[in-house]
Scaffold this motif. Structure first.
Motif, PDB file in Angstrom:
ATOM      1  N   UNK A 110       0.855  -1.189   0.000  1.00 37.79           N
ATOM      2  CA  UNK A 110       0.000   0.000   0.000  1.00 37.79           C
ATOM      3  C   UNK A 110       0.887   1.233   0.000  1.00 37.79           C
ATOM      4  N   UNK A 111       0.709   2.073  -1.021  1.00 40.01           N
ATOM      5  CA  UNK A 111       1.535   3.275  -1.116  1.00 40.01           C
ATOM      6  C   UNK A 111       1.177   4.314  -0.059  1.00 40.01           C
ATOM      7  N   UNK A 112      -0.112   4.325   0.355  1.00 42.70           N
ATOM      8  CA  UNK A 112      -0.563   5.394   1.252  1.00 42.70           C
ATOM      9  C   UNK A 112       0.112   5.333   2.613  1.00 42.70           C
ATOM     10  N   UNK A 113       0.192   4.157   3.196  1.00 38.23           N
ATOM     11  CA  UNK A 113       0.823   4.049   4.517  1.00 38.23           C
ATOM     12  C   UNK A 113       2.130   3.275   4.482  1.00 38.23           C
ATOM     13  N   UNK A 164      -0.946  -2.197 -10.097  1.00 35.41           N
ATOM     14  CA  UNK A 164      -2.085  -1.771  -9.298  1.00 35.41           C
ATOM     15  C   UNK A 164      -3.148  -2.852  -9.281  1.00 35.41           C
ATOM     16  N   UNK A 165      -3.731  -3.117  -8.054  1.00 36.92           N
ATOM     17  CA  UNK A 165      -4.784  -4.126  -7.926  1.00 36.92           C
ATOM     18  C   UNK A 165      -6.071  -3.629  -8.580  1.00 36.92           C
ATOM     19  N   UNK A 169     -14.466  -2.815  -4.848  1.00 35.75           N
ATOM     20  CA  UNK A 169     -14.941  -1.924  -3.797  1.00 35.75           C
ATOM     21  C   UNK A 169     -14.087  -0.689  -3.643  1.00 35.75           C
ATOM     22  N   UNK A 170     -14.414   0.112  -2.630  1.00 35.10           N
ATOM     23  CA  UNK A 170     -13.648   1.325  -2.345  1.00 35.10           C
ATOM     24  C   UNK A 170     -12.830   1.108  -1.072  1.00 35.10           C
ATOM     25  N   UNK A 171     -11.545   1.103  -1.184  1.00 34.80           N
ATOM     26  CA  UNK A 171     -10.648   0.976  -0.044  1.00 34.80           C
ATOM     27  C   UNK A 171      -9.290   1.484  -0.492  1.00 34.80           C
ATOM     28  N   UNK A 172      -8.304   1.389   0.381  1.00 39.98           N
ATOM     29  CA  UNK A 172      -6.964   1.876   0.047  1.00 39.98           C
ATOM     30  C   UNK A 172      -6.446   1.205  -1.221  1.00 39.98           C
ATOM     31  N   UNK A 173      -5.701   2.007  -2.019  1.00 35.82           N
ATOM     32  CA  UNK A 173      -5.111   1.469  -3.242  1.00 35.82           C
ATOM     33  C   UNK A 173      -3.998   0.499  -2.856  1.00 35.82           C
ATOM     34  N   UNK A 174      -4.100  -0.727  -3.371  1.00 34.55           N
ATOM     35  CA  UNK A 174      -3.129  -1.772  -3.064  1.00 34.55           C
ATOM     36  C   UNK A 174      -2.433  -2.180  -4.362  1.00 34.55           C
ATOM     37  N   UNK A 175      -1.136  -2.468  -4.263  1.00 32.31           N
ATOM     38  CA  UNK A 175      -0.336  -2.849  -5.416  1.00 32.31           C
ATOM     39  C   UNK A 175       0.285  -4.236  -5.180  1.00 32.31           C
TER      40      UNK A 175
END
Length: 568
Positions: A110-113, A164-165, A169-175
């Motif tokens: 996850x790039x965000x965290x 990119x996954x 749904x809507x959730x954190x962008x996961x790679x």
């Protein structure tokens, strides 16, 4: 001395200059060809690794088995369901890692965290995706050039991909993050031309993403290829050669200028040394010729003239003061005596030539030496992969082994047929057109004894006189009323009666042809000597239609049976 030295050195200097330009072009061409070939191999290996990374990330990112489970896991609040899903995802990730030995670290990121999960090995602390050298970036996926692996205990260079996954749904962008195996990357980077070649890897914007020569070509700097011609050039003291992939990234091979010109410089130094040595030797020889040869050569000339006279003076009356010339004069005198003896010997041998010429032909080559030599040539051709030459040598070896057998050694029709098959194999290789030879032999005559080497001259005569691009030869061996009838028919131009007479009655020396043929005269004399009036050789021919040669031999098996009945 001046004329001799000039006449010797000028051609040498001209040859040296021409050789330099030729050698320079050859060395440059060979080296450039080797570099480009090596560069292409590296590019293909790199593309294969990237393709494999792309395939693995597709398996993990899209709505396949693992992708759906990761999507469900991110939305699920049931601890038991999450536990089961995590076990299944770990199991399937381990299966993918096991079935793809060319990949290393695999995880979801996850790039965000900056968090990651489902990693198959331990990740180094402080992992930052933005610090990796970007090689190429496309929709949903990014490729990173060679960099140190993010596995904790691995400091080898690897290639990685980030995809990119594709979640619903809507959730954190996961790679999905996948690295190549360190052995795969190591094989790519170690595939260098010698110990002096280095590599650069450029991204789609010609920015250096990886560099073996960071001091002269720093990472993240742009590579200037504007002065290059045909994807090659000279920069910072290096000859460079570039190959661009279909995705837009490039691989550059760097060769130091000194190493590139090393062979040519070595050749030039050797030629300079050789020129100096050649000049010294030439001047020395010129001086010796002027000082020692001119006068003795006149005496030597007189000695040669005296040899042509009947009363040759003794050798000690013609000293030249040069041992080599005196030795030559003595050898010339010996040669004159030997020639006289040889003339007398030839006169004696000529009287017996008719009786010995067949045996001379059969014994003029040492079979053991020839067989061993051909065996050596056969193995050399086989080791070098030259199948056509190998086939030719094997056929020639078999044919010579048979034809050079002892005169009194037994032979059969089967062996004669095998011999002409080997002969035909050689002729098909020799001639530049395909010809058709048909062979029909009755089974009951295959083991009947006949004189050795009587079919090949007949077949050779048909090939030499009557075969063209549209021609064929028909060979038949049949048993007719206690006789073995061998017929060789061709549809060639035919032979006149005068030519038939020559073929049957000329001397064997006049009948020799290229290859192993020694003429129909040999066959006629051989069967006459073996069978007498019981055998015959006949030729029938029509101009424009073809020629047929009939060889009629007594059936030796029938003769033996009749003799045993008479004795009974």
């Amino acid at each position: 001395m001046f004329v001799f030295a000039t006449a010797t050195l000028v051609p040498f200097i001209c040859v040296a200059i021409i050789s330099y330009h030729t050698m320079s072009n050859i060395l440059s061409g060979n080296l450039e060809s080797s570099v480009r070939s090596n560069l292409k191999q590296v590019e293909l290996s790199f593309e294969g690794t990237i393709s494999n990374l792309n395939h693995v990330t597709q398996q993990l990112a899209f709505q396949g088995s693992i992708g759906k489970k990761v999507d469900t896991l991110l939305f699920s609040a049931d601890p038991f369901e999450r536990r089961v899903l995590m076990e299944e995802i770990h199991t399937e990730l381990n299966l993918i890692s096991f079935t793809n030995p060319t990949i290393g670290l695999v995880m979801y990121y996850s790039k965000e965290d900056g968090s990651f999960m489902f990693n198959n090995t331990i990740v180094k602390e402080g992992f930052e995706i933005d610090e990796l050298p970007l090689l190429a970036e496309y929709f949903r996926i990014s490729y990173f050039g060679p960099h140190i692996s993010n596995e904790r205990y691995n400091d080898e260079f690897v290639i990685s991909a980030l995809r990119k996954m594709d979640f619903s749904g809507e959730h954190d962008v996961v790679y999905v993050y996948v690295e190549s195996g360190f052995e795969t990357s190591q094989n790519i980077f170690e595939n260098k031309l010698g110990n002096y070649a280095s590599y650069l890897i450029l991204d789609n914007d010609k920015r250096i993403a990886y560099s073996d020569m960071a001091s002269d070509f720093p990472i993240n700097h742009y590579f200037d290829d504007s002065d290059g011609v045909d994807n090659s050039g000279l920069q910072n003291g290096y000859y460079w050669f570039k190959s661009t992939s279909n995705q837009g990234w490039s691989i550059v091979s760097l060769i130091p200028k000194d190493e590139y010109n090393k062979e040519k410089n070595r050749w030039v130094i050797q030629m300079i040394y050789l020129s100096v040595l050649f000049l010294a030797i030439t001047l020395f020889v010129a001086w010796l010729l002027w000082k020692m040869v001119y006068v003795p050569l006149q005496q030597f000339n007189q000695g040669i003239k005296s040899i042509t006279q009947k009363n040759t003076p003794p050798l000690d009356t013609l000293p030249t003061k040069i041992p080599e010339f005196d030795f030559l004069i003595k050898q010339l005198q010996n040669m004159k005596e030997q020639i006289s003896e040889l003339i007398n010997e030839v006169e004696v041998k000529e009287k017996r030539r008719a009786d010995l010429e067949v045996e001379k032909l059969l014994y003029q080559i040492n079979p053991h030496f020839l067989m061993n030599t051909l065996d050596t040539a056969h193995w050399l051709a086989a080791m070098n992969g030259n199948k056509e030459l190998d086939k030719l040598i094997l056929s020639l070896n078999k044919l010579l082994y048979y034809n050079l057998g002892k005169r009194g050694q037994a032979s059969t029709i089967r062996e004669e047929i095998d011999s002409i098959k080997q002969y035909l194999t050689l002729q098909k290789i020799r001639y530049d057109f395909a010809f058709d030879v048909r062979i029909r032999v009755d089974d009951d005559v295959l083991d009947i004894a006949i004189p050795r080497f009587i079919l090949q001259p007949i077949l050779e005569n048909a090939l030499y006189h009557g075969l063209d691009d549209e021609g064929y030869i028909q060979v038949d061996v049949v048993n007719v009323d206690g006789q073995i009838v061998i017929s060789v028919h061709d549809n060639g131009a035919g032979i006149s009666e005068e030519e038939i007479e020559k073929l049957l009655n000329q001397q064997p020396v006049e009948q020799q042809r290229a290859g192993m043929g020694i003429g129909l005269n040999y066959v006629k004399r051989m069967v006459d000597n073996r069978y007498g009036d019981q055998a015959s050789l006949e030729i029938e021919s029509e101009l424009g239609i073809g020629t047929t040669v009939y060889l009629k031999l007594p059936n030796t098996e029938v003769l033996k049976l009749d003799q045993s009945i008479d004795r009974g």
